[in-house]
Design an enzyme around this catalytic site. Structure first.
Site, PDB file in Angstrom:
ATOM      1  N   LYS A  74     -53.969  -5.990   1.987  1.00 57.33           N
ATOM      2  CA  LYS A  74     -52.814  -6.841   1.677  1.00 57.33           C
ATOM      3  C   LYS A  74     -52.801  -8.032   2.615  1.00 57.33           C
ATOM      4  O   LYS A  74     -52.999  -7.888   3.823  1.00 57.33           O
ATOM      5  CB  LYS A  74     -51.521  -6.022   1.890  1.00 57.33           C
ATOM      6  N   LYS A  98     -50.287  -5.445  11.359  1.00 58.42           N
ATOM      7  CA  LYS A  98     -48.906  -5.780  10.978  1.00 58.42           C
ATOM      8  C   LYS A  98     -48.340  -4.728  10.024  1.00 58.42           C
ATOM      9  O   LYS A  98     -47.222  -4.254  10.195  1.00 58.42           O
ATOM     10  CB  LYS A  98     -48.910  -7.156  10.297  1.00 58.42           C
ATOM     11  N   LYS A 110     -57.040 -10.943   3.940  1.00 59.09           N
ATOM     12  CA  LYS A 110     -56.606 -12.346   3.983  1.00 59.09           C
ATOM     13  C   LYS A 110     -57.568 -13.187   3.176  1.00 59.09           C
ATOM     14  O   LYS A 110     -58.769 -12.887   3.120  1.00 59.09           O
ATOM     15  CB  LYS A 110     -56.608 -12.855   5.430  1.00 59.09           C
ATOM     16  N   THR A 194     -39.867 -13.988   5.507  1.00 59.87           N
ATOM     17  CA  THR A 194     -40.537 -14.047   6.814  1.00 59.87           C
ATOM     18  C   THR A 194     -39.556 -14.559   7.861  1.00 59.87           C
ATOM     19  O   THR A 194     -39.421 -13.995   8.955  1.00 59.87           O
ATOM     20  CB  THR A 194     -41.790 -14.937   6.745  1.00 59.87           C
ATOM     21  N   ASN A 225     -42.028 -23.491   5.551  1.00 61.90           N
ATOM     22  CA  ASN A 225     -41.171 -22.416   5.027  1.00 61.90           C
ATOM     23  C   ASN A 225     -40.590 -21.543   6.147  1.00 61.90           C
ATOM     24  O   ASN A 225     -39.380 -21.318   6.199  1.00 61.90           O
ATOM     25  CB  ASN A 225     -42.003 -21.583   4.029  1.00 61.90           C
ATOM     26  N   SER A 353     -42.892  -8.332   0.441  1.00 57.92           N
ATOM     27  CA  SER A 353     -44.006  -8.226  -0.507  1.00 57.92           C
ATOM     28  C   SER A 353     -44.162  -6.774  -0.970  1.00 57.92           C
ATOM     29  O   SER A 353     -44.439  -6.503  -2.140  1.00 57.92           O
ATOM     30  CB  SER A 353     -45.320  -8.663   0.152  1.00 57.92           C
TER      31      SER A 353
HETATM   32  N1  GLU Z   1     -48.938 -14.461   4.605  1.00 61.87           N
HETATM   33  C1  GLU Z   1     -47.929 -13.589   5.109  1.00 61.87           C
HETATM   34  C2  GLU Z   1     -48.352 -12.990   6.424  1.00 61.87           C
HETATM   35  O1  GLU Z   1     -49.192 -13.523   7.127  1.00 61.87           O
HETATM   36  C3  GLU Z   1     -47.467 -12.565   4.079  1.00 61.87           C
HETATM   37  C4  GLU Z   1     -48.510 -11.604   3.626  1.00 61.87           C
HETATM   38  C5  GLU Z   1     -48.100 -10.748   2.443  1.00 61.87           C
HETATM   39  O2  GLU Z   1     -46.949 -10.807   2.030  1.00 61.87           O
HETATM   40  O3  GLU Z   1     -48.967 -10.039   1.945  1.00 61.87           O
HETATM   41  O4  GLU Z   1     -47.828 -12.007   6.857  1.00 61.87           O
END
Ligand code: GLU
Length: 423
Positions: A74, A98, A110, A194, A225, A353
């Site tokens: 994810k 995370k 990613k 976030t 954002n 998410s």
């Molecule tokens: N891009 C965001 C992060 O770095 C969200 C990632 C997601 O929701 O999968 O945490």
């Protein structure tokens, strides 16, 4: 983004060093590090896109799938001119940790495309997004790997990608991507998630530091954002936004600035700089300000050792991924600055998410109140887990970042062991 890093720091080396340190601190076999230091799989793909002038331009796209011990890979997809394979690998490592910290059942991944969205039309962005999905579709899926927005991507980009994926599958498969528009199975509150998470993390940090958010002064690096909404939410708690910077400049006013008006100014002029009533400030100046809280909400490696030396704030709430270098961490520890690390502070995005993905899979949707309540509970829980871990298991000798890595690694190592992945 105004880049404070003169010589390029290799973000992937930084990410690996964080894992290594946690393996040593937990006294785990080096095998665990060997298993986690490199992603399970990294795809680099040529993405051909027809530009508005009729010519085909080839972009480089990436997807790094770091680890899926705890669930499907994810993590977001970023569009940025300077992105490379190492940066994507590092960002995927951070996602694994995370998700483990937030206790959402995902691994880490990613994606990225090296491109400059500022120089592209909407139609070119759409074709790029669809072509990226065509290239990556074989390795993505609601049970395999689930992208989301990141730097310079948004709900519209997710919509194009989800639509393309659904065409390939020949049925609507919205669970493949999160951060979608509401009409396409998106989740209420995902756009602000976030930043809302950053607010809760900073609020908890302020509580343990004995700082009242009501009179706190704060500064934000990056007014996208995350930076904008974090500023708005902190101001709603009574905090005073005294400085903000973006890629073109900065605005400083000791008397405080209205986050909404500042965004309006940025939208009209392209930057926060020259905001009425403000003085100019650069990012280095912002980090040296005498204020209570700083929220880095831009790119990696912004708080270097040199910047850290000048920091006077008492709390850093990392909205960005990887904004602080390991050397800077040491200095901030010495100075007793409470750094709420990225893998904890900015996990609100991936938490919501997760809610979106659950709703897509169930075809049942929750209310905004429900989402906000669940997000707050998860963020507070995550903060307290890590804070207690730091205070109890580590006798308060480690930083919040080290504690977060150790906590996540312990979960990962145990899960990998029962699966027979090391030992
Ligand atoms: N891009 C965001 C992060 O770095 C969200 C990632 C997601 O929701 O999968 O945490």
């Amino acid at each position: 983004m105004e880049n404070l890093t003169k010589e390029k720091i290799n973000t992937y080396q930084v990410a690996k060093s964080r894992i290594k340190r946690a393996v040593e601190q937990l006294d785990l076999p080096i095998n665990v590090y060997e298993r986690l230091k490199a992603p399970d799989r990294v795809i680099e793909a040529a993405i051909p896109v027809e530009m508005d002038d009729g010519k085909i331009k080839i972009f480089t796209g990436y997807r790094s799938q770091h680890n899926n011990t705890l669930g499907p890979y994810k993590g977001g997809i970023r569009f940025h001119p300077e992105v490379d394979a190492d940066e994507v690998k590092a960002l995927s490592i951070w996602m694994t940790f995370k998700c483990a910290v937030a206790r959402v059942p995902f691994g880490g991944g990613k994606g990225a495309v090296a491109c400059n969205p500022r120089q592209m039309s909407k139609k070119e962005m759409e074709r790029l997004s669809r072509q990226y999905m065509r290239a990556m579709a074989p390795i993505l899926g609601p049970e395999k790997d689930i992208p989301a927005p990141d730097v310079n991507t948004n709900a519209q980009v997710m919509a194009w990608m989800a639509d393309e994926y659904s065409k390939i599958q020949q049925y609507n498969d919205f669970g493949v991507i999160t951060g979608k528009p509401l009409d396409m199975g998106g989740c209420v509150g995902r756009e602000t998630a976030t930043a809302r998470g950053v607010l809760y993390a900073v609020r908890e940090a302020a509580r343990v530091k004995g700082i009242s958010l009501k009179d706190a002064t704060f500064a934000v690096q990056g007014y996208g954002n995350v930076g904008y909404f974090a500023a708005r939410f902190l101001a709603e708690q009574g905090g005073k936004l005294i400085a903000a910077t973006d890629s073109s400049g900065g605005a400083y006013n000791q008397g405080g600035m209205n986050p909404e008006l500042l965004l309006k100014h940025k939208n009209e002029t392209g930057s926060v700089k020259n905001f009425p009533g403000s003085d100019e400030i650069d990012t280095e100046g912002l980090y040296a300000l005498d204020c209570d809280i700083i929220v880095p909400a831009a790119l990696e490696n912004q708080i270097t050792a040199k910047v850290a030396q000048k920091i006077r704030a008492r709390i850093i709430g990392e909205g960005a991924n990887g904004p602080t270098t390991p050397e800077a961490d040491e200095i901030l520890k010495e100075k007793d600055v409470l750094v709420v690390p990225d893998i904890l502070a900015n996990s609100g995005g991936v938490i919501v998410s997760y809610f979106e993905w659950v709703q897509n899979n169930y075809r049942y949707y929750w209310s905004e109140d429900e989402i906000e309540r669940r997000l707050e509970r998860k963020m507070v829980e995550a903060f307290n887990h890590i804070y207690e871990y730091k205070c109890n298991n580590c006798k308060d000798t480690v930083t919040m970042r080290e504690a977060a890595f150790m906590y996540a690694l312990q979960r990962l190592a145990e899960a990998m062991k029962v699966r027979g992945w090391w030992g």
